[in-house]
Design a protein around this motif. Structure first.
Motif, PDB file in Angstrom:
ATOM      1  N   LEU A  41       8.026  -5.653   6.765  1.00  0.00           N
ATOM      2  CA  LEU A  41       8.115  -4.237   6.807  1.00  0.00           C
ATOM      3  C   LEU A  41       8.343  -3.624   5.486  1.00  0.00           C
ATOM      4  N   ALA A  45       5.179  -2.121   2.963  1.00  0.00           N
ATOM      5  CA  ALA A  45       5.552  -0.549   2.503  1.00  0.00           C
ATOM      6  C   ALA A  45       5.221  -0.663   0.832  1.00  0.00           C
ATOM      7  N   VAL A  67       2.818  -3.053   8.734  1.00  0.00           N
ATOM      8  CA  VAL A  67       3.958  -2.064   8.973  1.00  0.00           C
ATOM      9  C   VAL A  67       4.316  -1.979  10.368  1.00  0.00           C
TER      10      VAL A  67
END
Length: 86
Positions: A41, A45, A67
């Motif tokens: 994640l 990002a 994500v």
């Protein structure tokens, strides 16, 4: 070659994703583990953040999917931990 701060963040994100995947393949991480999911994640990002400065559609699509899939995995794992097993 001049590496900007957003390039460095994007490269760090790529490193996180690759390190997480390597740890999974090496048996040092679990696919349902929070650490693995968070590394994916955060890595995705960071790549998305770098794309705000130098946009690339294909990279945006794959990192956005990464994500969303990571968030799904985190939510699913949390729900499974909360549900008592029979």
């Amino acid at each position: 070659m001049n590496v900007t701060w957003y390039d460095a963040l994007g490269l760090f994100g790529v490193g996180l994703i690759l390190a997480a995947y390597f740890a999974l393949q090496a048996g040092r991480a679990q696919a349902h583990g929070l650490g693995y999911q968070l590394a994916n994640l955060i890595g995705a990002a960071l790549v998305l953040l770098s794309l705000m400065f130098e946009f690339n559609l294909s990279a945006f699509v794959i990192e956005s999917a990464w994500v969303l899939i990571s968030l799904y995995g985190i939510v699913k794992a949390r729900r499974e931990r909360r549900t008592p097993r029979s």
